[in-house]
Design a protein around this motif. Structure first.
Motif, PDB file in Angstrom:
ATOM      1  N   SER A  46      45.918  25.012  36.938  1.00 44.41           N
ATOM      2  CA  SER A  46      47.225  25.738  36.919  1.00 44.41           C
ATOM      3  C   SER A  46      47.977  25.860  38.403  1.00 44.41           C
ATOM      4  CB  SER A  46      46.632  27.186  36.362  1.00 44.41           C
ATOM      5  OG  SER A  46      45.929  27.688  37.451  1.00 44.41           O
ATOM      6  N   GLY A  47      47.132  25.627  39.322  1.00 38.55           N
ATOM      7  CA  GLY A  47      47.819  25.819  40.616  1.00 38.55           C
ATOM      8  C   GLY A  47      47.772  27.390  41.201  1.00 38.55           C
ATOM      9  N   GLU A  48      47.384  28.226  40.338  1.00 33.66           N
ATOM     10  CA  GLU A  48      47.336  29.406  40.563  1.00 33.66           C
ATOM     11  C   GLU A  48      46.185  30.232  40.358  1.00 33.66           C
ATOM     12  OE1 GLU A  48      50.564  31.880  38.691  1.00 33.66           O
ATOM     13  OE2 GLU A  48      52.062  30.760  39.477  1.00 33.66           O
ATOM     14  N   TYR A  49      45.499  30.607  41.639  1.00 35.11           N
ATOM     15  CA  TYR A  49      43.868  31.075  41.521  1.00 35.11           C
ATOM     16  C   TYR A  49      43.875  32.401  42.227  1.00 35.11           C
ATOM     17  CZ  TYR A  49      43.862  26.200  40.609  1.00 35.11           C
ATOM     18  OH  TYR A  49      44.078  24.792  40.156  1.00 35.11           O
ATOM     19  N   TYR A  50      43.275  33.479  41.378  1.00 35.75           N
ATOM     20  CA  TYR A  50      43.295  34.946  41.730  1.00 35.75           C
ATOM     21  C   TYR A  50      41.863  35.391  41.660  1.00 35.75           C
ATOM     22  CZ  TYR A  50      48.205  34.873  42.110  1.00 35.75           C
ATOM     23  OH  TYR A  50      49.569  34.724  42.540  1.00 35.75           O
ATOM     24  N   CYS A  51      41.359  36.183  42.234  1.00 39.39           N
ATOM     25  CA  CYS A  51      40.013  36.831  41.827  1.00 39.39           C
ATOM     26  C   CYS A  51      40.227  37.890  40.804  1.00 39.39           C
ATOM     27  CB  CYS A  51      39.560  37.545  43.266  1.00 39.39           C
ATOM     28  SG  CYS A  51      38.194  38.579  43.155  1.00 39.39           S
ATOM     29  N   ASP A  52      39.511  37.914  39.768  1.00 40.21           N
ATOM     30  CA  ASP A  52      39.792  38.929  38.780  1.00 40.21           C
ATOM     31  C   ASP A  52      39.223  40.523  39.180  1.00 40.21           C
ATOM     32  OD1 ASP A  52      40.950  37.187  37.405  1.00 40.21           O
ATOM     33  OD2 ASP A  52      39.610  36.988  35.731  1.00 40.21           O
ATOM     34  N   ILE A  53      38.463  40.523  40.169  1.00 40.09           N
ATOM     35  CA  ILE A  53      37.949  41.782  40.983  1.00 40.09           C
ATOM     36  C   ILE A  53      38.902  42.503  41.749  1.00 40.09           C
ATOM     37  CG2 ILE A  53      35.989  43.105  42.294  1.00 40.09           C
ATOM     38  CD1 ILE A  53      34.084  40.622  41.076  1.00 40.09           C
ATOM     39  N   CYS A  54      39.384  42.022  42.843  1.00 36.30           N
ATOM     40  CA  CYS A  54      40.406  42.489  43.781  1.00 36.30           C
ATOM     41  C   CYS A  54      41.761  42.060  43.391  1.00 36.30           C
ATOM     42  CB  CYS A  54      39.875  41.967  45.166  1.00 36.30           C
ATOM     43  SG  CYS A  54      40.205  40.197  45.637  1.00 36.30           S
ATOM     44  N   GLU A  55      42.083  41.217  42.506  1.00 33.63           N
ATOM     45  CA  GLU A  55      43.389  40.703  42.099  1.00 33.63           C
ATOM     46  C   GLU A  55      44.117  39.906  43.141  1.00 33.63           C
ATOM     47  OE1 GLU A  55      45.107  43.962  40.088  1.00 33.63           O
ATOM     48  OE2 GLU A  55      44.015  43.680  38.294  1.00 33.63           O
ATOM     49  N   GLU A  56      43.432  39.705  44.323  1.00 29.77           N
ATOM     50  CA  GLU A  56      43.939  38.984  45.504  1.00 29.77           C
ATOM     51  C   GLU A  56      43.726  37.477  45.045  1.00 29.77           C
ATOM     52  OE1 GLU A  56      45.887  40.320  47.829  1.00 29.77           O
ATOM     53  OE2 GLU A  56      45.406  42.188  47.417  1.00 29.77           O
ATOM     54  N   GLU A  57      44.745  36.842  45.689  1.00 26.62           N
ATOM     55  CA  GLU A  57      44.827  35.091  45.693  1.00 26.62           C
ATOM     56  C   GLU A  57      43.531  34.496  46.046  1.00 26.62           C
ATOM     57  OE1 GLU A  57      47.841  31.403  46.057  1.00 26.62           O
ATOM     58  OE2 GLU A  57      48.190  33.432  46.828  1.00 26.62           O
ATOM     59  N   ASP A 114      41.865  30.845  47.895  1.00 28.13           N
ATOM     60  CA  ASP A 114      41.772  29.794  48.646  1.00 28.13           C
ATOM     61  C   ASP A 114      41.385  28.778  47.694  1.00 28.13           C
ATOM     62  OD1 ASP A 114      41.893  27.567  50.102  1.00 28.13           O
ATOM     63  OD2 ASP A 114      41.238  28.603  52.091  1.00 28.13           O
ATOM     64  N   PRO A 115      41.992  27.718  47.307  1.00 23.32           N
ATOM     65  CA  PRO A 115      41.273  26.793  46.325  1.00 23.32           C
ATOM     66  C   PRO A 115      40.405  25.867  46.975  1.00 23.32           C
ATOM     67  CG  PRO A 115      43.679  26.195  46.927  1.00 23.32           C
ATOM     68  CD  PRO A 115      43.336  27.848  47.420  1.00 23.32           C
ATOM     69  N   LYS A 116      40.381  25.663  48.565  1.00 22.58           N
ATOM     70  CA  LYS A 116      39.474  25.058  49.004  1.00 22.58           C
ATOM     71  C   LYS A 116      37.983  25.588  49.193  1.00 22.58           C
ATOM     72  CE  LYS A 116      42.712  22.479  51.550  1.00 22.58           C
ATOM     73  NZ  LYS A 116      43.302  22.360  53.126  1.00 22.58           N
ATOM     74  N   GLN A 117      37.870  26.948  48.859  1.00 22.53           N
ATOM     75  CA  GLN A 117      36.637  27.911  49.034  1.00 22.53           C
ATOM     76  C   GLN A 117      35.879  28.096  47.688  1.00 22.53           C
ATOM     77  OE1 GLN A 117      37.219  31.440  51.279  1.00 22.53           O
ATOM     78  NE2 GLN A 117      37.979  30.155  52.968  1.00 22.53           N
ATOM     79  N   TRP A 118      34.418  27.940  47.766  1.00 29.12           N
ATOM     80  CA  TRP A 118      33.610  28.121  46.534  1.00 29.12           C
ATOM     81  C   TRP A 118      33.898  29.553  46.075  1.00 29.12           C
ATOM     82  CZ3 TRP A 118      28.365  26.231  49.159  1.00 29.12           C
ATOM     83  CH2 TRP A 118      28.605  24.924  49.276  1.00 29.12           C
ATOM     84  N   PHE A 119      33.558  29.951  44.741  1.00 28.43           N
ATOM     85  CA  PHE A 119      33.767  31.250  44.285  1.00 28.43           C
ATOM     86  C   PHE A 119      32.728  31.156  43.113  1.00 28.43           C
ATOM     87  CE2 PHE A 119      36.239  28.048  41.858  1.00 28.43           C
ATOM     88  CZ  PHE A 119      36.208  28.393  40.522  1.00 28.43           C
ATOM     89  N   TYR A 120      32.711  32.439  42.744  1.00 29.62           N
ATOM     90  CA  TYR A 120      31.731  32.568  41.549  1.00 29.62           C
ATOM     91  C   TYR A 120      32.574  32.964  40.130  1.00 29.62           C
ATOM     92  CZ  TYR A 120      27.456  33.272  44.215  1.00 29.62           C
ATOM     93  OH  TYR A 120      26.534  33.038  45.109  1.00 29.62           O
ATOM     94  N   TYR A 121      31.912  32.496  39.263  1.00 26.55           N
ATOM     95  CA  TYR A 121      32.522  32.473  37.955  1.00 26.55           C
ATOM     96  C   TYR A 121      31.893  32.510  36.679  1.00 26.55           C
ATOM     97  CZ  TYR A 121      35.920  30.165  34.490  1.00 26.55           C
ATOM     98  OH  TYR A 121      36.930  29.865  33.612  1.00 26.55           O
ATOM     99  N   CYS A 122      32.252  33.538  35.901  1.00 25.79           N
ATOM    100  CA  CYS A 122      31.638  33.804  34.467  1.00 25.79           C
ATOM    101  C   CYS A 122      32.371  32.883  33.510  1.00 25.79           C
ATOM    102  CB  CYS A 122      31.687  35.007  34.152  1.00 25.79           C
ATOM    103  SG  CYS A 122      30.957  35.716  32.622  1.00 25.79           S
ATOM    104  N   ALA A 123      32.022  31.779  32.935  1.00 26.18           N
ATOM    105  CA  ALA A 123      32.435  30.766  32.085  1.00 26.18           C
ATOM    106  C   ALA A 123      32.864  31.497  30.704  1.00 26.18           C
ATOM    107  CB  ALA A 123      31.798  29.448  31.951  1.00 26.18           C
ATOM    108  N   LYS A 124      31.851  32.287  30.386  1.00 24.52           N
ATOM    109  CA  LYS A 124      32.060  32.912  29.005  1.00 24.52           C
ATOM    110  C   LYS A 124      33.236  33.846  29.019  1.00 24.52           C
ATOM    111  CE  LYS A 124      27.262  32.587  27.487  1.00 24.52           C
ATOM    112  NZ  LYS A 124      26.020  33.400  26.599  1.00 24.52           N
ATOM    113  N   CYS A 125      33.414  34.646  30.073  1.00 28.28           N
ATOM    114  CA  CYS A 125      34.821  35.465  30.070  1.00 28.28           C
ATOM    115  C   CYS A 125      35.897  34.697  30.849  1.00 28.28           C
ATOM    116  CB  CYS A 125      34.238  36.792  30.590  1.00 28.28           C
ATOM    117  SG  CYS A 125      32.933  37.567  30.051  1.00 28.28           S
ATOM    118  N   SER A 126      35.812  33.595  31.245  1.00 31.18           N
ATOM    119  CA  SER A 126      37.075  32.944  32.227  1.00 31.18           C
ATOM    120  C   SER A 126      37.294  33.965  33.461  1.00 31.18           C
ATOM    121  CB  SER A 126      37.896  32.651  31.348  1.00 31.18           C
ATOM    122  OG  SER A 126      38.004  31.624  30.325  1.00 31.18           O
TER     123      SER A 126
END
Length: 275
Positions: free
Chosen positions: A231-242, A244-256
């Motif tokens: 999509s080109g737009e990546y945010y954290c669903d907890i803090c709602e801040e953007e 960095d697409p280069k950094q690792w993150f945590y993801y719940c696939a069932k809830c996207s």
């Protein structure tokens, strides 16, 4: 609920223990049974192996009993990672210990330090000499240098590392120049380096749990190395801040549900608060 957290770390821990006694000086292990862990009660499993059902571990004042009933979001008091079943517990103190952590050797040698390291237990937090994070629980420290403490997660890492996110093997490097981590951009003297390309991974990122839980969220979060979509737009669903697409993150696939590592793990994930 069966917590399947930090599986990679625990697998490496088991493998490390199975080879440790073969590679180190036997004299370094002579007091392991009496000073680290004493078996109080045991039974024999279906396959004929002896199973310790109650132990006395040096890290806790009370005896610990083997159980497989996991309270929600419980962490091991030894490695401060989510508990896997079965494990040892003292329910009246809310003290929990992985079977693997109960069998850690008293003495360890590691390329990070030139003296043998001794296993101890610290309820107060300390700064790990390898990853720089605040930790507590089981630690390996130097009895000669007196001021060098290392988390068990860092010491149980070998000097080579293979990751699904990188095609080449990584090698532990200790230099006089701070090395910039390719995952989080922090700079550390100790890091894993790729001899083929410029990829660098600090020990904080190397010891991240592969799977973890967040508050009352019903599904586990998995560590992701690549983006969840294009999509080109990546945010954290907890803090709602953007993000960095280069950094690792945590993801719940069932809830996207994507989230920053620090938002999921907290400020000091390797410190267990005591009741």
């Amino acid at each position: 609920m069966n917590l399947n957290s930090n599986t990679l770390y625990l697998q490496e821990l088991e493998e490390e223990q199975s080879t440790e006694s073969k590679s180190e000086d036997p004299e370094l292990h002579q007091s392991f049974d009496s000073e680290i862990c004493e078996v109080i009660k045991s039974t024999v499993g279906e396959d004929g192996t002896k199973i310790a059902t109650e132990i006395k571990h040096f890290s806790h004042v009370h005896d610990l009993k083997l159980t497989d009933e996991i309270p929600n979001n419980t962490k091991c008091n030894g490695c401060v990672q989510s508990i896997l079943s079965p494990f040892y517990s003292c329910t009246k103190c809310s003290f929990f210990l992985h079977k693997s952590c109960s069998k850690l050797p008293k003495i360890k040698r590691h390329p990070l330090h030139y003296h043998p390291l001794t296993l101890s237990y610290q309820q107060a937090s300390f700064s790990c000499g390898a990853c720089g994070q605040w930790c507590n629980g089981l630690t390996y420290n130097c009895q000669i240098c007196k001021n060098r403490d290392y988390s068990v997660q860092c010491i149980l890492l070998s000097d080579t590392l293979t990751l699904a996110c990188h095609e080449h093997r990584l090698y532990l490097s200790n230099t006089n120049i701070r090395q910039k981590c390719s995952s989080c951009n922090s700079k550390r003297y100790n890091a894993f380096r790729c001899s083929t390309c410029e990829f660098v991974l600090d020990l904080k990122c190397a010891t991240l749990p592969q799977t973890t839980w967040y508050n009352q969220h019903e599904h586990p979060f998995n560590l992701r190395y690549t983006l969840e979509d294009d999509s080109g737009e990546y945010y954290c669903d907890i803090c709602e801040e953007e993000r960095d697409p280069k950094q690792w993150f945590y993801y719940c696939a069932k809830c996207s549900f994507p989230a920053h590592r620090d938002c999921i793990l907290g400020k000091n994930p390797n410190v267990k608060q005591h009741i």
